[in-house]
Write a protein that holds these residues in place. Sequence first.
Motif, PDB file in Angstrom:
ATOM      1  N   ASN A 136     -25.584 -16.926  20.729  1.00 47.85           N
ATOM      2  CA  ASN A 136     -26.647 -17.902  21.018  1.00 47.85           C
ATOM      3  C   ASN A 136     -28.021 -17.236  21.064  1.00 47.85           C
ATOM      4  O   ASN A 136     -29.005 -17.795  20.575  1.00 47.85           O
ATOM      5  N   PHE A 170     -29.069 -16.426  17.444  1.00 50.34           N
ATOM      6  CA  PHE A 170     -29.511 -17.622  16.729  1.00 50.34           C
ATOM      7  C   PHE A 170     -30.881 -18.072  17.236  1.00 50.34           C
ATOM      8  O   PHE A 170     -31.746 -18.461  16.450  1.00 50.34           O
ATOM      9  N   ARG A 192     -33.110 -24.327   9.963  1.00 49.02           N
ATOM     10  CA  ARG A 192     -31.819 -24.193  10.634  1.00 49.02           C
ATOM     11  C   ARG A 192     -30.738 -23.607   9.719  1.00 49.02           C
ATOM     12  O   ARG A 192     -29.996 -22.718  10.124  1.00 49.02           O
ATOM     13  N   SER A 199     -31.401 -20.035   9.152  1.00 54.44           N
ATOM     14  CA  SER A 199     -31.211 -19.324  10.416  1.00 54.44           C
ATOM     15  C   SER A 199     -29.737 -19.065  10.675  1.00 54.44           C
ATOM     16  O   SER A 199     -29.368 -18.000  11.179  1.00 54.44           O
ATOM     17  N   GLU A 200     -28.897 -20.030  10.329  1.00 55.64           N
ATOM     18  CA  GLU A 200     -27.460 -19.826  10.501  1.00 55.64           C
ATOM     19  C   GLU A 200     -26.975 -18.686   9.610  1.00 55.64           C
ATOM     20  O   GLU A 200     -26.167 -17.853  10.042  1.00 55.64           O
ATOM     21  N   GLU A 201     -27.467 -18.638   8.380  1.00 59.70           N
ATOM     22  CA  GLU A 201     -27.087 -17.548   7.465  1.00 59.70           C
ATOM     23  C   GLU A 201     -27.535 -16.200   8.009  1.00 59.70           C
ATOM     24  O   GLU A 201     -26.777 -15.234   8.000  1.00 59.70           O
ATOM     25  N   GLN A 246     -25.522 -15.070  10.961  1.00 56.28           N
ATOM     26  CA  GLN A 246     -24.231 -14.547  10.514  1.00 56.28           C
ATOM     27  C   GLN A 246     -24.388 -13.127   9.970  1.00 56.28           C
ATOM     28  O   GLN A 246     -23.570 -12.249  10.246  1.00 56.28           O
TER      29      GLN A 246
END
Length: 194
Positions: A41, A44, A54, A57-59, A62
């Motif tokens: 968290n 991110f 978003r 950002s997720e990529e 990861q």
Amino acid sequence: MRQQPYFGGAESGGPRLEDVMEQVGRGDKNAFSILYDAVANTVFGIVVKVVRDRAQSEEVAQEVMIELWRQAGRYRPSQGSVMTWVATIAHRRAVDRVRSAQASANRDKAAAVRDQQRPFDEVAEQVETRLESEQVRRCMRALTELQRQAVTLAYYQGMTYREVAESLQAPLATIKTRMRDGLIRLRDCMGVTT
């Protein structure tokens, strides 16, 4: 008092994040699962503040988690807390993504500008080349025989001044003078300004 963003500590009986990190550094997948739960968290949150998209950002988050797995053995508690180390990696990756996206946008924009420029006109180019060639031939005819031969050998056959002098059986100084005078006459005939 702010609660630790992770799961344990001496008072709760859970493992310390530094200990978990050491286990991850040795390739312990269960320890990585604990680390992931503890920092995902935060990672991110840092990334989305920088990237602002978003999905990207997720990529990036990861990618950060993969880097944590790969680089865990390099973590040194003496250089800062695990969360500081993780935050640094997350921020660096996020900034790299923004820079990469900006560079890509700049390349796309430059390509679009190039595509909007006037297309190459092959016929006009051929006509211009032919006219220039005719003008060069006309100006070459205005040179003396020795000037014309020297310029032709040097510029069309790629000979050095010394080779031109040997080919024309003339002193090098004479060839240099003829070349200089011939090039000046050509420049004037062609209308080239310096």
